[in-house]
Design a protein around this motif. Structure first.
Motif, PDB file in Angstrom:
ATOM      1  N   GLN A   1      -5.296  -3.619  10.331  1.00 25.99           N
ATOM      2  CA  GLN A   1      -4.006  -4.280  10.203  1.00 25.99           C
ATOM      3  C   GLN A   1      -3.863  -4.844   8.793  1.00 25.99           C
ATOM      4  O   GLN A   1      -4.833  -5.341   8.221  1.00 25.99           O
ATOM      5  CB  GLN A   1      -3.891  -5.428  11.211  1.00 25.99           C
TER       6      GLN A   1
ATOM      7  N   PRO B   1      -3.435  -7.348   5.995  1.00 26.81           N
ATOM      8  CA  PRO B   1      -3.669  -8.789   5.943  1.00 26.81           C
ATOM      9  C   PRO B   1      -2.440  -9.569   5.466  1.00 26.81           C
ATOM     10  O   PRO B   1      -2.355 -10.770   5.673  1.00 26.81           O
ATOM     11  CB  PRO B   1      -4.825  -8.938   4.960  1.00 26.81           C
TER      12      PRO B   1
ATOM     13  N   GLU C   1       0.550  -7.821   8.679  1.00 26.51           N
ATOM     14  CA  GLU C   1      -0.021  -7.525   9.987  1.00 26.51           C
ATOM     15  C   GLU C   1       0.462  -6.223  10.619  1.00 26.51           C
ATOM     16  O   GLU C   1       0.353  -6.039  11.825  1.00 26.51           O
ATOM     17  CB  GLU C   1       0.169  -8.715  10.936  1.00 26.51           C
TER      18      GLU C   1
ATOM     19  N   TRP D   1      -5.846  -1.403   0.949  1.00 26.65           N
ATOM     20  CA  TRP D   1      -7.180  -1.894   1.264  1.00 26.65           C
ATOM     21  C   TRP D   1      -8.189  -0.861   0.782  1.00 26.65           C
ATOM     22  O   TRP D   1      -8.087   0.321   1.106  1.00 26.65           O
ATOM     23  CB  TRP D   1      -7.349  -2.114   2.763  1.00 26.65           C
TER      24      TRP D   1
ATOM     25  N   PHE E   1      -6.848 -12.600   5.536  1.00 21.20           N
ATOM     26  CA  PHE E   1      -8.021 -12.349   6.353  1.00 21.20           C
ATOM     27  C   PHE E   1      -8.413 -10.886   6.250  1.00 21.20           C
ATOM     28  O   PHE E   1      -7.562  -9.997   6.267  1.00 21.20           O
ATOM     29  CB  PHE E   1      -7.741 -12.742   7.808  1.00 21.20           C
ATOM     30  N   CYS E   2      -9.704 -10.638   6.151  1.00 23.53           N
ATOM     31  CA  CYS E   2     -10.242  -9.284   6.042  1.00 23.53           C
ATOM     32  C   CYS E   2      -9.782  -8.436   7.232  1.00 23.53           C
ATOM     33  O   CYS E   2      -9.928  -8.860   8.380  1.00 23.53           O
ATOM     34  CB  CYS E   2     -11.767  -9.333   5.985  1.00 23.53           C
ATOM     35  N   PRO E   3      -9.235  -7.250   6.963  1.00 25.85           N
ATOM     36  CA  PRO E   3      -8.812  -6.395   8.071  1.00 25.85           C
ATOM     37  C   PRO E   3      -9.983  -5.818   8.874  1.00 25.85           C
ATOM     38  O   PRO E   3      -9.791  -5.299   9.966  1.00 25.85           O
ATOM     39  CB  PRO E   3      -8.020  -5.284   7.382  1.00 25.85           C
ATOM     40  N   ARG E   4     -11.183  -5.909   8.350  1.00 20.49           N
ATOM     41  CA  ARG E   4     -12.370  -5.397   9.071  1.00 20.49           C
ATOM     42  C   ARG E   4     -13.029  -6.474   9.945  1.00 20.49           C
ATOM     43  O   ARG E   4     -13.409  -6.208  11.067  1.00 20.49           O
ATOM     44  CB  ARG E   4     -13.394  -4.850   8.092  1.00 20.49           C
ATOM     45  N   CYS E   5     -13.202  -7.708   9.407  1.00 10.66           N
ATOM     46  CA  CYS E   5     -13.957  -8.725  10.148  1.00 10.66           C
ATOM     47  C   CYS E   5     -13.180 -10.017  10.407  1.00 10.66           C
ATOM     48  O   CYS E   5     -13.693 -10.927  11.034  1.00 10.66           O
ATOM     49  CB  CYS E   5     -15.251  -9.052   9.401  1.00 10.66           C
ATOM     50  N   SER E   6     -11.963 -10.125   9.878  1.00 10.93           N
ATOM     51  CA  SER E   6     -11.082 -11.292  10.051  1.00 10.93           C
ATOM     52  C   SER E   6     -11.551 -12.552   9.331  1.00 10.93           C
ATOM     53  O   SER E   6     -11.000 -13.628   9.533  1.00 10.93           O
ATOM     54  CB  SER E   6     -10.851 -11.609  11.535  1.00 10.93           C
TER      55      SER E   6
ATOM     56  N   CYS F   1     -13.189  -9.535   0.537  1.00  9.96           N
ATOM     57  CA  CYS F   1     -14.173  -9.863   1.561  1.00  9.96           C
ATOM     58  C   CYS F   1     -15.501  -9.428   0.971  1.00  9.96           C
ATOM     59  O   CYS F   1     -15.670  -8.254   0.619  1.00  9.96           O
ATOM     60  CB  CYS F   1     -13.894  -9.104   2.859  1.00  9.96           C
TER      61      CYS F   1
END
Length: 130
Positions: free
Chosen positions: A6, A8, A11, A34, A78-83, A102
């Protein structure tokens, strides 16, 4: 299979597209990009993309101001991989190109920032080699 990433910023779902020999994740809504860890290095070494004199002129001297969005309207991303909350940093310390990173997964580029980094890097390397 990896979960759908998603954006960042807005969204929305990111889609994959090849760019400079790398499959990057792009937001169709805000045009952010990204890059997973290591992909920026490959893009900067590739040099397939050509830039217009207008694009180059826009990026030259950008360190006198922040490139892209006003700092007040950015907010935390927020990181799209780990939030995890990403760290905002000035690319190459003095360029004025503010990116979000990130430490584990990659870097977010708002619209135009990836191209600005490429132009800045190529311009600096040319100056060093002159």
């Amino acid at each position: 299979m990896q979960p759908e990433l998603q954006c960042p910023r807005c969204e929305k779902a990111l889609y994959n597209e090849p760019y400079e020999g790398v499959l990057v994740d792009i937001c169709a809504d805000c045009a952010g990009v990204w890059l997973d860890t290591g992909e920026l290095k490959h893009i900067l070494e590739s040099r397939e993309q050509e830039f217009t004199p207008e694009q180059i002129a826009e990026v030259k001297g950008v360190s006198n101001r922040h490139y892209g969005r006003n700092e007040d309207e950015v907010g935390e991303l927020f990181c799209p991989r780990c939030s995890a909350i990403m760290t905002r940093f000035n690319y190459a310390s003095t360029t004025g190109i503010m990116l979000d990173k990130c430490n584990e997964h990659g870097i977010w580029f708002d619209k135009g920032e990836l191209e600005a980094v490429q132009i800045c890097t190529e311009h600096c390397e040319r100056k060093v080699n002159e």
